[in-house]
Design an enzyme around this catalytic site. Structure first.
Site, PDB file in Angstrom:
ATOM      1  N   ARG A  61       0.804  -1.216   0.000  1.00 25.82           N
ATOM      2  CA  ARG A  61       0.000   0.000   0.000  1.00 25.82           C
ATOM      3  C   ARG A  61       0.836   1.265   0.000  1.00 25.82           C
ATOM      4  O   ARG A  61       0.374   2.318  -0.404  1.00 25.82           O
ATOM      5  CB  ARG A  61      -0.972  -0.034   1.148  1.00 25.82           C
ATOM      6  CG  ARG A  61      -0.335  -0.271   2.501  1.00 25.82           C
ATOM      7  CD  ARG A  61      -1.353  -0.303   3.583  1.00 25.82           C
ATOM      8  NE  ARG A  61      -2.533   0.422   3.295  1.00 25.82           N
ATOM      9  CZ  ARG A  61      -2.666   1.735   3.211  1.00 25.82           C
ATOM     10  NH1 ARG A  61      -1.652   2.452   3.369  1.00 25.82           N
ATOM     11  NH2 ARG A  61      -3.775   2.330   2.927  1.00 25.82           N
ATOM     12  N   ILE A  79      -3.809   4.347  17.117  1.00 23.99           N
ATOM     13  CA  ILE A  79      -3.542   4.718  15.720  1.00 23.99           C
ATOM     14  C   ILE A  79      -4.391   3.920  14.737  1.00 23.99           C
ATOM     15  O   ILE A  79      -5.011   4.464  13.840  1.00 23.99           O
ATOM     16  CB  ILE A  79      -2.035   4.514  15.382  1.00 23.99           C
ATOM     17  CG1 ILE A  79      -1.140   5.248  16.385  1.00 23.99           C
ATOM     18  CG2 ILE A  79      -1.764   4.931  13.949  1.00 23.99           C
ATOM     19  CD1 ILE A  79      -1.170   6.748  16.303  1.00 23.99           C
ATOM     20  N   ARG A 139      -7.328   1.954   6.436  1.00 19.66           N
ATOM     21  CA  ARG A 139      -6.212   2.684   5.821  1.00 19.66           C
ATOM     22  C   ARG A 139      -6.657   3.640   4.704  1.00 19.66           C
ATOM     23  O   ARG A 139      -6.235   3.542   3.569  1.00 19.66           O
ATOM     24  CB  ARG A 139      -5.153   1.713   5.286  1.00 19.66           C
ATOM     25  CG  ARG A 139      -4.721   0.615   6.215  1.00 19.66           C
ATOM     26  CD  ARG A 139      -3.938   1.090   7.434  1.00 19.66           C
ATOM     27  NE  ARG A 139      -2.661   1.653   7.141  1.00 19.66           N
ATOM     28  CZ  ARG A 139      -1.526   0.946   6.996  1.00 19.66           C
ATOM     29  NH1 ARG A 139      -1.577  -0.342   7.066  1.00 19.66           N
ATOM     30  NH2 ARG A 139      -0.374   1.550   6.754  1.00 19.66           N
ATOM     31  N   CYS A 152      -6.102  -3.208   4.905  1.00 17.86           N
ATOM     32  CA  CYS A 152      -5.206  -4.322   5.199  1.00 17.86           C
ATOM     33  C   CYS A 152      -5.647  -4.880   6.548  1.00 17.86           C
ATOM     34  O   CYS A 152      -6.611  -4.421   7.148  1.00 17.86           O
ATOM     35  CB  CYS A 152      -3.752  -3.867   5.231  1.00 17.86           C
ATOM     36  SG  CYS A 152      -3.384  -2.847   6.642  1.00 17.86           S
TER      37      CYS A 152
END
Ligand code: EPZ
Length: 449
Positions: free
Chosen positions: A122, A358, A151, A146
């Site tokens: 990616r 995150i 993402r 993913c």
């Protein structure tokens, strides 16, 4: 044929065998078998950082002159995949030495990054900004999600739009055009994004006027990319701070740049030493890039010394003690070391809590660790780890790059034999892991598929 620095193989668009998978070499379906219980003692050379190397390779698109990288982790599958993406566009690649890579974007023959390559890696989306800046057009497959999360790349796209790009999302591709070139803009990121900061910093180097990136990412890999761009003639200030300013240039020139050492690999082996109880000397490592890890590791029981070039780590004789961590953008605790730290907590006295802020799905290693006898409970974006007396070897499955290496760490200290499947995840981001650990006493073998 364009000649490069001495003793380099003539550049070809086919690249060199380091970048191509030679027949009979490792296969992604191989397994790794480890018999646990061995202390790690010895020296581990730290490779160049994967997460610096990938954007650096894309920066080569910003000039028609050769860019030479040293300390490049050329054996990583991610590096080979990105090199293939760049060569598809007409970039010439050469590997004059095992850790060297020359990329020469003399003239582009295509401005498309195809799905079959982008879906494998990616970070290929990082060609979008430099390609658009250089060619005034780019077509990059949307990378898709993913294992660790969806993402999205909305911050990349919104930033390029602010710089005047016309962007269309069609057929799973980002189609971007900037017929009059990109213009400097003030971009205020709604959240800290490493990739968006990198993409827009590269695009801004060839834009007209000044670009300001506010709430920018501060990772050492961003600083390394910025320093390489400056050596190519870019005018950038504020690297490593939340506000980066870039004055656009007419063009950039070639350079020779040494890739920064991999802080995530370094942190991984520091945790390994804490787990196995041995002493490791980590060569060419930068302790200042791991400040957020030092406190929690010393609290857990690791002795850390550094002579400025290498780091020496060993257990400090106290039992492994539970502690809490929360992942944050740099300089906070790195999300890429969360799984590895959790493995260490499974054997601590007491308990520890790991909070992942995150990514939305970065606890895939938990069920595999629990199958090895760990006691981990996931509650939302936190995990509670209660220390157990031992882990047991088992057949486990890797799910993403960092979860894979967390299972390697668990296997090193588990009682008995562990077999780790789907190690193609590992081959993406850890160079010569079997050799590096084997040379330090680990009982580790790669079993061909
Ligand atoms: C980079 O990914 C790293 N990859 C990741 O390492 C690392 O975990 C991550 O930064 C955080 O440090 C490379 O450098 C190649 P982000 P990146 O953009 O750039 C959201 C590894 O194991 N976001 O900082 O993709 C995103 O979903 C890998 O080596 C948006 O919402 O990470 C995430 O929740 C894994 N919109 C958060 O921001 C966007 O446009 C941080 O992502 C972009 C990101």
């Amino acid at each position: 044929m364009q000649q490069y620095a001495a003793n380099t193989a003539p550049a070809t668009t086919k690249g060199n065998d380091q970048l191509q998978q030679a027949p009979g070499q490792k296969s992604g379906m191989d397994k790794i078998r480890i018999v646990g219980g061995k202390r790690l003692e010895g020296i581990i050379p730290i490779s160049g950082a994967k997460n610096a190397a990938l954007p650096l390779m894309c920066a080569a698109l910003l000039t028609d002159e050769p860019v030479q990288f040293q300390n490049m982790p050329t054996t990583l599958d991610d590096i080979k995949t990105l090199s293939a993406v760049l060569q598809e566009m007409g970039v010439i690649a050469a590997t004059p030495a095992p850790d060297a890579l020359i990329l020469h974007a003399k003239s582009m023959t295509s401005h498309i990054a195809p799905y079959e390559l982008v879906r494998k890696m990616r970070a290929s989306v990082l060609v979008l900004g430099p390609l658009l800046a250089r060619e005034k057009q780019a077509e990059v497959s949307l990378p898709g999600g993913c294992a660790i999360g969806t993402r999205p790349i909305d911050l990349h796209i919104d930033g390029l739009k602010a710089m005047g790009a016309e962007i269309e999302l069609a057929g799973g591709y980002v189609k971007a055009k900037a017929p009059d070139g990109l213009k400097g803009a003030h971009i205020n990121f709604s959240k800290v994004s490493v990739g968006a900061t990198e993409n827009l910093m590269m695009a801004a180097c060839l834009a007209q006027g000044e670009t300001v990136l506010s709430n920018a990412a501060r990772e050492p890999e961003i600083v390394d990319l910025g320093e390489c761009l400056i050596s190519m003639g870019a005018q950038i200030t504020g690297l490593g701070t939340p506000e980066i300013r870039i004055q656009g240039s007419e063009k950039l020139h070639g350079t020779v740049h040494r890739v920064v050492p991999d802080r995530i690999e370094t942190g991984t082996w520091m945790i390994a030493a804490c787990l196995t109880g041995g002493t490791l000397k980590l060569e060419n490592a930068r302790l200042e890039h791991l400040a957020a890890l030092v406190g929690p590791l010393e609290e857990a029981g690791l002795k850390i010394d550094s002579d400025g070039k290498d780091i020496i780590v060993s257990r400090n004789g106290r039992p492994l003690t539970g502690t809490d961590i929360m992942t944050e953008p740099y300089p906070g605790f790195p999300t890429d070391l969360q799984a590895q730290f959790m493995t260490m907590l499974t054997l601590c006295v007491g308990a520890g809590m790991v909070t992942e802020t995150i990514f939305e799905n970065r606890f895939m290693h938990v069920p595999e660790l629990n199958r090895m006898g760990a006691d981990i409970r996931v509650q939302g974006n936190s995990s509670i780890i209660r220390g157990v007396s031992k882990l047991n070897g088992a057949e486990v499955m890797a799910t993403d790059l960092r979860a894979s290496v967390a299972l390697i760490l668990a296997a090193l200290v588990a009682e008995g034999e562990t077999t780790i499947n789907r190690i193609y995840h590992l081959d993406r981001g850890y160079e010569n892991i079997v050799e590096k650990l084997g040379r330090c006493g680990a009982d580790i073998t790669r079993i061909p598929a």
